[in-house]
Design a protein around this motif. Structure first.
Motif, short mmCIF file in Angstrom:
data_model
loop_
_atom_site.label_atom_id
_atom_site.label_comp_id
_atom_site.label_asym_id
_atom_site.label_seq_id
_atom_site.Cartn_x
_atom_site.Cartn_y
_atom_site.Cartn_z
N HIS A 3 -11.47 -2.84 -8.60
CA HIS A 3 -12.11 -3.25 -7.35
C HIS A 3 -13.17 -4.30 -7.67
O HIS A 3 -13.88 -4.19 -8.66
CB HIS A 3 -12.79 -2.06 -6.67
CG HIS A 3 -11.87 -0.93 -6.37
ND1 HIS A 3 -10.94 -0.96 -5.36
CD2 HIS A 3 -11.73 0.27 -6.97
CE1 HIS A 3 -10.27 0.17 -5.33
NE2 HIS A 3 -10.73 0.94 -6.30
N ASN A 4 -13.23 -5.31 -6.82
CA ASN A 4 -14.31 -6.29 -6.91
C ASN A 4 -14.64 -6.72 -5.49
O ASN A 4 -13.93 -6.37 -4.56
CB ASN A 4 -13.92 -7.46 -7.83
CG ASN A 4 -12.76 -8.27 -7.30
OD1 ASN A 4 -12.80 -8.79 -6.19
ND2 ASN A 4 -11.71 -8.40 -8.10
N ILE A 6 -14.19 -9.36 -3.86
CA ILE A 6 -13.22 -10.23 -3.19
C ILE A 6 -11.91 -9.50 -2.88
O ILE A 6 -11.34 -9.68 -1.82
CB ILE A 6 -12.95 -11.47 -4.06
CG1 ILE A 6 -14.24 -12.28 -4.22
CG2 ILE A 6 -11.84 -12.33 -3.45
CD1 ILE A 6 -14.16 -13.39 -5.23
N ASP A 7 -11.44 -8.67 -3.78
CA ASP A 7 -10.14 -8.03 -3.61
C ASP A 7 -10.08 -6.75 -4.44
O ASP A 7 -10.97 -6.49 -5.26
CB ASP A 7 -9.02 -8.98 -4.05
CG ASP A 7 -7.69 -8.69 -3.37
OD1 ASP A 7 -7.59 -7.72 -2.61
OD2 ASP A 7 -6.74 -9.46 -3.60
N SER A 8 -9.05 -5.98 -4.23
CA SER A 8 -8.78 -4.79 -5.03
C SER A 8 -7.32 -4.83 -5.42
O SER A 8 -6.49 -5.38 -4.71
CB SER A 8 -9.06 -3.52 -4.23
OG SER A 8 -10.42 -3.41 -3.91
N GLU A 9 -7.00 -4.25 -6.59
CA GLU A 9 -5.62 -4.22 -7.03
C GLU A 9 -5.33 -2.94 -7.78
O GLU A 9 -6.20 -2.34 -8.39
CB GLU A 9 -5.29 -5.45 -7.89
CG GLU A 9 -6.21 -5.68 -9.04
CD GLU A 9 -6.05 -7.07 -9.65
OE1 GLU A 9 -4.96 -7.65 -9.59
OE2 GLU A 9 -7.03 -7.57 -10.19
N ILE A 10 -4.08 -2.54 -7.68
CA ILE A 10 -3.59 -1.35 -8.37
C ILE A 10 -2.38 -1.78 -9.18
O ILE A 10 -1.50 -2.46 -8.68
CB ILE A 10 -3.19 -0.25 -7.37
CG1 ILE A 10 -4.40 0.21 -6.55
CG2 ILE A 10 -2.54 0.93 -8.09
CD1 ILE A 10 -4.05 1.15 -5.41
N TYR A 11 -2.34 -1.38 -10.44
CA TYR A 11 -1.18 -1.61 -11.28
C TYR A 11 -0.55 -0.25 -11.57
O TYR A 11 -1.24 0.69 -11.93
CB TYR A 11 -1.57 -2.26 -12.61
CG TYR A 11 -2.05 -3.68 -12.47
CD1 TYR A 11 -1.15 -4.73 -12.57
CD2 TYR A 11 -3.38 -3.97 -12.24
CE1 TYR A 11 -1.58 -6.05 -12.45
CE2 TYR A 11 -3.82 -5.27 -12.12
CZ TYR A 11 -2.92 -6.30 -12.22
OH TYR A 11 -3.35 -7.60 -12.10
N ILE A 12 0.75 -0.18 -11.42
CA ILE A 12 1.45 1.05 -11.74
C ILE A 12 2.77 0.65 -12.39
O ILE A 12 3.38 -0.35 -12.04
CB ILE A 12 1.66 1.93 -10.50
CG1 ILE A 12 2.19 3.28 -10.88
CG2 ILE A 12 2.53 1.25 -9.47
CD1 ILE A 12 2.04 4.33 -9.82
N GLY A 13 3.19 1.41 -13.38
CA GLY A 13 4.44 1.07 -14.05
C GLY A 13 4.76 2.00 -15.19
O GLY A 13 4.06 2.97 -15.46
N PHE A 45 -1.84 4.23 -0.37
CA PHE A 45 -1.33 4.20 -1.74
C PHE A 45 -2.42 4.60 -2.72
O PHE A 45 -2.20 5.39 -3.64
CB PHE A 45 -0.81 2.80 -2.05
CG PHE A 45 -0.06 2.72 -3.35
CD1 PHE A 45 1.28 3.06 -3.41
CD2 PHE A 45 -0.70 2.30 -4.50
CE1 PHE A 45 1.97 2.98 -4.61
CE2 PHE A 45 -0.01 2.22 -5.71
CZ PHE A 45 1.33 2.56 -5.76
N GLN A 46 -3.62 4.08 -2.52
CA GLN A 46 -4.75 4.41 -3.40
C GLN A 46 -5.05 5.90 -3.36
O GLN A 46 -5.23 6.53 -4.40
CB GLN A 46 -5.99 3.62 -2.98
CG GLN A 46 -7.21 3.91 -3.82
CD GLN A 46 -8.43 3.14 -3.36
OE1 GLN A 46 -8.36 2.27 -2.50
NE2 GLN A 46 -9.56 3.46 -3.93
N ASP A 47 -5.09 6.50 -2.19
CA ASP A 47 -5.36 7.93 -2.06
C ASP A 47 -4.30 8.77 -2.77
O ASP A 47 -4.62 9.75 -3.46
CB ASP A 47 -5.44 8.35 -0.59
CG ASP A 47 -6.67 7.79 0.11
OD1 ASP A 47 -7.61 7.33 -0.57
OD2 ASP A 47 -6.67 7.80 1.36
N LYS A 48 -3.03 8.40 -2.61
CA LYS A 48 -1.96 9.16 -3.26
C LYS A 48 -2.02 9.01 -4.77
O LYS A 48 -1.81 9.98 -5.50
CB LYS A 48 -0.60 8.72 -2.72
CG LYS A 48 -0.38 9.19 -1.30
CD LYS A 48 0.98 8.80 -0.76
CE LYS A 48 1.09 9.33 0.66
NZ LYS A 48 2.39 9.15 1.23
#
Length: 70
Positions: A3-4, A6-13, A45-48
């Motif tokens: 989180h910043n 300007i934006d937030s991102e999630i990486y999953i893999g 998605f973040q909560d899950k």
């Protein structure tokens, strides 16, 4: 999750540094940007993902404390 202001991102893999991952397995990653998704979908998605992480941590503590698998 990152989180910043300007934006937030999630990486999953599935990528990892194993022999199979580096030689013959199919590995995948997905980048989910808040700015590219409706806010409610990003937060859902973040909560899950956070719930799954907490469930994994709780399971690990049970195993480490010899309370068994469940």
């Amino acid at each position: 999750m990152f989180h910043n202001p300007i934006d937030s991102e999630i990486y999953i893999g599935s990528s990892n540094i194993s022999r199979g991952a580096l030689t013959s397995y199919i590995e995948w990653n997905y980048r989910f940007l808040k700015s590219n998704a409706p806010n409610e979908k990003f937060y859902e998605f973040q909560d899950k993902l956070e719930a799954l992480i907490m469930k994994s941590i709780n399971w690990l503590f049970k195993v480490l404390l010899n309370e068994g698998f469940s």
